[in-house]
Design a protein around this motif. Sequence first.
Motif, PDB file in Angstrom:
ATOM      1  N   LEU A  75       6.902  -1.399  -6.416  1.00  0.00           N
ATOM      2  CA  LEU A  75       7.095   0.026  -6.701  1.00  0.00           C
ATOM      3  C   LEU A  75       7.708   0.754  -5.515  1.00  0.00           C
ATOM      4  O   LEU A  75       8.592   1.608  -5.683  1.00  0.00           O
ATOM      5  CB  LEU A  75       5.756   0.664  -7.092  1.00  0.00           C
ATOM      6  CG  LEU A  75       5.217   0.244  -8.461  1.00  0.00           C
ATOM      7  CD1 LEU A  75       3.740   0.607  -8.588  1.00  0.00           C
ATOM      8  CD2 LEU A  75       6.025   0.895  -9.577  1.00  0.00           C
ATOM      9  N   MET A  76       7.265   0.426  -4.311  1.00  0.00           N
ATOM     10  CA  MET A  76       7.799   1.093  -3.116  1.00  0.00           C
ATOM     11  C   MET A  76       9.254   0.702  -2.872  1.00  0.00           C
ATOM     12  O   MET A  76      10.073   1.551  -2.501  1.00  0.00           O
ATOM     13  CB  MET A  76       6.936   0.778  -1.887  1.00  0.00           C
ATOM     14  CG  MET A  76       5.545   1.396  -1.955  1.00  0.00           C
ATOM     15  SD  MET A  76       5.513   3.162  -2.364  1.00  0.00           S
ATOM     16  CE  MET A  76       6.418   3.849  -1.001  1.00  0.00           C
ATOM     17  N   LYS A  77       9.578  -0.564  -3.065  1.00  0.00           N
ATOM     18  CA  LYS A  77      10.980  -0.982  -2.910  1.00  0.00           C
ATOM     19  C   LYS A  77      11.860  -0.282  -3.934  1.00  0.00           C
ATOM     20  O   LYS A  77      12.985   0.129  -3.625  1.00  0.00           O
ATOM     21  CB  LYS A  77      11.102  -2.507  -3.031  1.00  0.00           C
ATOM     22  CG  LYS A  77      10.591  -3.243  -1.804  1.00  0.00           C
ATOM     23  CD  LYS A  77      10.700  -4.742  -1.977  1.00  0.00           C
ATOM     24  CE  LYS A  77      10.233  -5.474  -0.715  1.00  0.00           C
ATOM     25  NZ  LYS A  77      10.268  -6.934  -0.888  1.00  0.00           N
ATOM     26  N   THR A  78      11.347  -0.108  -5.149  1.00  0.00           N
ATOM     27  CA  THR A  78      12.094   0.602  -6.179  1.00  0.00           C
ATOM     28  C   THR A  78      12.253   2.075  -5.801  1.00  0.00           C
ATOM     29  O   THR A  78      13.332   2.658  -5.997  1.00  0.00           O
ATOM     30  CB  THR A  78      11.399   0.459  -7.553  1.00  0.00           C
ATOM     31  OG1 THR A  78      11.225  -0.932  -7.847  1.00  0.00           O
ATOM     32  CG2 THR A  78      12.205   1.116  -8.656  1.00  0.00           C
ATOM     33  N   ALA A  79      11.203   2.682  -5.243  1.00  0.00           N
ATOM     34  CA  ALA A  79      11.277   4.084  -4.808  1.00  0.00           C
ATOM     35  C   ALA A  79      12.324   4.256  -3.711  1.00  0.00           C
ATOM     36  O   ALA A  79      13.093   5.225  -3.721  1.00  0.00           O
ATOM     37  CB  ALA A  79       9.906   4.571  -4.330  1.00  0.00           C
ATOM     38  N   ILE A  80      12.373   3.319  -2.781  1.00  0.00           N
ATOM     39  CA  ILE A  80      13.389   3.381  -1.721  1.00  0.00           C
ATOM     40  C   ILE A  80      14.780   3.234  -2.334  1.00  0.00           C
ATOM     41  O   ILE A  80      15.704   3.977  -1.994  1.00  0.00           O
ATOM     42  CB  ILE A  80      13.130   2.310  -0.639  1.00  0.00           C
ATOM     43  CG1 ILE A  80      11.882   2.685   0.163  1.00  0.00           C
ATOM     44  CG2 ILE A  80      14.338   2.144   0.282  1.00  0.00           C
ATOM     45  CD1 ILE A  80      11.387   1.594   1.107  1.00  0.00           C
ATOM     46  N   GLY A  81      14.934   2.298  -3.257  1.00  0.00           N
ATOM     47  CA  GLY A  81      16.215   2.124  -3.946  1.00  0.00           C
ATOM     48  C   GLY A  81      16.629   3.383  -4.689  1.00  0.00           C
ATOM     49  O   GLY A  81      17.804   3.784  -4.656  1.00  0.00           O
ATOM     50  N   CYS A  82      15.683   4.029  -5.349  1.00  0.00           N
ATOM     51  CA  CYS A  82      15.978   5.282  -6.060  1.00  0.00           C
ATOM     52  C   CYS A  82      16.410   6.374  -5.085  1.00  0.00           C
ATOM     53  O   CYS A  82      17.328   7.147  -5.383  1.00  0.00           O
ATOM     54  CB  CYS A  82      14.753   5.746  -6.850  1.00  0.00           C
ATOM     55  SG  CYS A  82      14.465   4.806  -8.350  1.00  0.00           S
ATOM     56  N   SER A  83      15.772   6.422  -3.930  1.00  0.00           N
ATOM     57  CA  SER A  83      16.143   7.433  -2.932  1.00  0.00           C
ATOM     58  C   SER A  83      17.557   7.203  -2.415  1.00  0.00           C
ATOM     59  O   SER A  83      18.309   8.161  -2.214  1.00  0.00           O
ATOM     60  CB  SER A  83      15.138   7.435  -1.778  1.00  0.00           C
ATOM     61  OG  SER A  83      13.896   7.920  -2.224  1.00  0.00           O
ATOM     62  N   VAL A  84      17.918   5.954  -2.232  1.00  0.00           N
ATOM     63  CA  VAL A  84      19.289   5.633  -1.801  1.00  0.00           C
ATOM     64  C   VAL A  84      20.277   6.013  -2.904  1.00  0.00           C
ATOM     65  O   VAL A  84      21.316   6.632  -2.634  1.00  0.00           O
ATOM     66  CB  VAL A  84      19.418   4.137  -1.420  1.00  0.00           C
ATOM     67  CG1 VAL A  84      20.873   3.735  -1.218  1.00  0.00           C
ATOM     68  CG2 VAL A  84      18.585   3.830  -0.177  1.00  0.00           C
ATOM     69  N   LEU A  85      19.952   5.670  -4.142  1.00  0.00           N
ATOM     70  CA  LEU A  85      20.809   6.009  -5.276  1.00  0.00           C
ATOM     71  C   LEU A  85      20.959   7.529  -5.401  1.00  0.00           C
ATOM     72  O   LEU A  85      22.061   8.044  -5.610  1.00  0.00           O
ATOM     73  CB  LEU A  85      20.231   5.422  -6.569  1.00  0.00           C
ATOM     74  CG  LEU A  85      21.052   5.550  -7.833  1.00  0.00           C
ATOM     75  CD1 LEU A  85      22.420   4.888  -7.674  1.00  0.00           C
ATOM     76  CD2 LEU A  85      20.294   4.925  -9.005  1.00  0.00           C
TER      77      LEU A  85
END
Length: 174
Positions: A75-85
């Motif tokens: 979930l945290m890796k996905t949150a970081i990916g979403c922030s980059v996106l």
Amino acid sequence: MNNTVKKNKYNVWIWILSIAIPIAVAVLFTVKIPGVERLGFLPPIYASINAFTAILLVAAVYQVRRGNRKAHERLMKTAIGCSVLFLLMYVAYHMTSDSTVYGGEGVIKYVYYFILITHILLSIIVIPFVLITFVRALSGEFYKHRKIARITYPLWLYVAVSGVIVYLMISPYY
């Protein structure tokens, strides 16, 4: 490579990114790409990404409190990916579109600008916190990870939620 060298290497990258990202965003704000159609469809998408990031953050804390580290990590890796996106879309929008002026009046205008300014400032401040928290988890320093995550989590959650609020408040003026 020993742990101290790895940490120093990570720290250098954390500070480079923490300084470079806000500077790059500020510089790119002044750049307008000629001949490219306005990307006016992006604000509701990146506002939705902010909302999804907030949900991911809450879900990640829930999972780690239940002892499910693997789900928390995903979930945290996905949150970081979403922030980059989000950041990529935000910059692309502002490189093709003029900034929208908020049209509200009275007290609500001050509320809007308070939320906007705190959102912008905290979005800059949270970058090193997110990176340090992430690196501490990756390196297995869970005590230090938890300690800084207690600061990172509310900052990041505020940035994600306030981004949605700012969008909802300014969307009638696009």
